[in-house]
Scaffold this motif. Structure first.
Motif, mmCIF file in Angstrom:
data_model
loop_
_atom_site.group_PDB
_atom_site.id
_atom_site.type_symbol
_atom_site.label_atom_id
_atom_site.label_comp_id
_atom_site.label_asym_id
_atom_site.label_seq_id
_atom_site.Cartn_x
_atom_site.Cartn_y
_atom_site.Cartn_z
ATOM 1 N N GLN A 38 32.732 34.397 39.552
ATOM 2 C CA GLN A 38 32.418 33.907 40.883
ATOM 3 C C GLN A 38 33.042 34.798 41.938
ATOM 4 O O GLN A 38 34.266 34.875 42.068
ATOM 5 N N GLY A 39 32.187 35.434 42.733
ATOM 6 C CA GLY A 39 32.672 36.417 43.698
ATOM 7 C C GLY A 39 33.726 35.869 44.633
ATOM 8 O O GLY A 39 34.752 36.517 44.873
ATOM 9 N N MET A 40 33.500 34.665 45.126
ATOM 10 C CA MET A 40 34.439 34.130 46.114
ATOM 11 C C MET A 40 35.782 33.837 45.486
ATOM 12 O O MET A 40 36.832 34.129 46.051
ATOM 13 N N MET A 41 35.737 33.249 44.293
ATOM 14 C CA MET A 41 36.967 32.968 43.574
ATOM 15 C C MET A 41 37.717 34.257 43.274
ATOM 16 O O MET A 41 38.931 34.343 43.462
ATOM 17 N N GLY A 81 37.513 37.159 44.746
ATOM 18 C CA GLY A 81 38.061 37.743 45.970
ATOM 19 C C GLY A 81 39.273 36.995 46.466
ATOM 20 O O GLY A 81 40.274 37.600 46.869
ATOM 21 N N ALA A 82 39.186 35.666 46.426
ATOM 22 C CA ALA A 82 40.294 34.864 46.918
ATOM 23 C C ALA A 82 41.541 35.086 46.080
ATOM 24 O O ALA A 82 42.642 35.288 46.615
ATOM 25 N N LEU A 83 41.365 35.091 44.768
ATOM 26 C CA LEU A 83 42.526 35.306 43.885
ATOM 27 C C LEU A 83 43.105 36.700 44.104
ATOM 28 O O LEU A 83 44.329 36.875 44.137
ATOM 29 N N LEU A 107 43.016 38.584 46.766
ATOM 30 C CA LEU A 107 43.757 38.630 48.024
ATOM 31 C C LEU A 107 45.095 37.938 47.893
ATOM 32 O O LEU A 107 46.137 38.438 48.307
ATOM 33 N N LEU A 108 45.024 36.770 47.271
ATOM 34 C CA LEU A 108 46.216 35.946 47.123
ATOM 35 C C LEU A 108 47.299 36.645 46.319
ATOM 36 O O LEU A 108 48.456 36.736 46.724
ATOM 37 N N LYS A 112 41.673 25.767 36.134
ATOM 38 C CA LYS A 112 41.490 26.052 37.560
ATOM 39 C C LYS A 112 41.769 24.853 38.449
ATOM 40 O O LYS A 112 41.616 24.943 39.658
ATOM 41 N N VAL A 137 47.538 26.756 43.080
ATOM 42 C CA VAL A 137 47.518 28.210 43.011
ATOM 43 C C VAL A 137 48.892 28.795 42.788
ATOM 44 O O VAL A 137 49.025 29.876 42.222
ATOM 45 N N LEU A 167 49.991 30.222 39.543
ATOM 46 C CA LEU A 167 49.353 31.402 38.989
ATOM 47 C C LEU A 167 50.308 32.598 38.927
ATOM 48 O O LEU A 167 50.509 33.194 37.862
#
Lengths: 201, 201
Positions: B10-13, B15-17, B19-20, B104, B108, B111
């Motif tokens: 999943q692209g958004m997931m 990307g978010a991970l 960045l995070l 998931k 967060v 992680l």
DNA sequence: CCGGGTCCGGGACAAATGTCACGGGTGGTC
DNA sequence: GACCACCCGTGACATTTGTCCCGGACCCGG
């Protein structure tokens, strides 16, 4: 400052999005929910400018909540964020008064931009998805047909479905047959699959 | 500096991970993949210390990739991150040599901590999940039974399955019956559901 | 060598499923 | 009122599915 409500069931996704969007200077997360039933109460309480809603949620569907939200808080814009870009979902989102529809593929960067554009009164929809939604046509299934089909997921027998929907077994089979015909499939499982695929569930 | 490979479809997931985790001072994302087949080549190329893998990926399963990765790069620790905490998944992850297994849901914050602990040689597993995996017992299904059951998803008929697996229709029905028996269900759909639930697919 | 397991098939049978034709009821629209 | 769509149900029928029985093949461990 844009006040945002975030509804998403996956804890990690929700947390990640909250952190990310919190980094934007003009966005403030005023509420986070993991449950569909909590959306409207939380919104009434925290008065967000934009609600970012997932569709598949425990409890109430994000689409149902969106319709309610639009009716009770017309000033709050709704932005749907979902895993599946199903034509029927997009259609229903529009009918529910959503201002935008994003899929969870695609880059995160789009998200903040979409929120700002939605607040500015624009509509944010993937053009390819919009085309698919139009070409797919409207939902051909009756309310009852949807009910029966929904009750038929994960292999329930006719008797099970009849009990769940409070109908006669014979009637259930008729509805199933109708649904199978309308979806151009060969059995109930293919029918539920097709219906889900199109967001008709 | 911990070098990390991130595999998530999943692209958004993703990307978010990315960045995070990029915000952590001691973590560096050296590769991002959205496809199961790309995991091993990318890892060989970028030599990460830890690989964070989703299970459900286009192309190859994250579990398969994990086994390969452990064989070819013993120094690289594998951390599985998945939507579904299915007992069979956890079991297979352990057999594949994974050092950790996260779902998931959950915050967060866990992680980054999990990544560090895994690199330190610890094993990171949700205790409740571990208990469920043990109590569920091992996969009772035969290879063929799995094949047939997998081919039976989304409502294929016996003839379809027989064609897909190159078997006689009669044999297919026998395997289906066996699978239904072993999963204690009433029909093939319940059987696939149960098998998936347990991660036996 | 003799089990025991898996693999692969066949045949026969009961049950579930899908289809069709048919009834009656409601509500809305032209 | 006639028409239409949807609702709900029945009965009958062919097909599909699930079950149980039966073979033979292979490989492996005792």
């Amino acid at each position: 400052m844009i006040k945002l409500l975030l509804a998403e069931d996956q804890g990690m996704m929700r947390g990640a999005l909250a952190l990310l969007l919190g980094l934007e200077e003009d966005i403030e997360i005023v509420a986070q929910v993991g449950d569909g039933d909590a959306i409207v109460p939380k919104a009434l309480e925290t008065k967000p400018d934009v609600a970012l809603l997932d569709i598949e949620l425990p409890g109430r569907s994000g689409l149902d909540a969106a319709a309610d939200l639009r009716a009770r808080m017309p000033g709050c814009q709704v932005l749907i964020l979902t895993t599946f870009g199903r034509p029927g979902y997009l259609r229903r989102a529009m009918e529910a008064g959503a201002a935008g529809f994003l899929v969870k593929d695609g880059p995160v960067e789009d998200l903040a931009a979409a929120i700002r554009r939605v607040l500015a009164g624009e509509r944010v929809i993937d053009p390819a998805l919009a085309a698919a939604a139009l070409s797919a046509g409207p939902n051909p299934l009756t309310q009852r047909e949807r009910d029966v089909l929904a009750a038929a997921v994960d292999g329930a027998t006719v008797a099970d479905i009849a009990a769940k929907v409070h109908l006669s077994p014979a009637t259930v089979r008729n509805y199933l047959s109708a649904a199978i015909g309308k979806t151009q499939t060969r059995n109930r499982m293919e029918a539920v699959r097709a219906a889900r695929q199109n967001g008709w569930l």
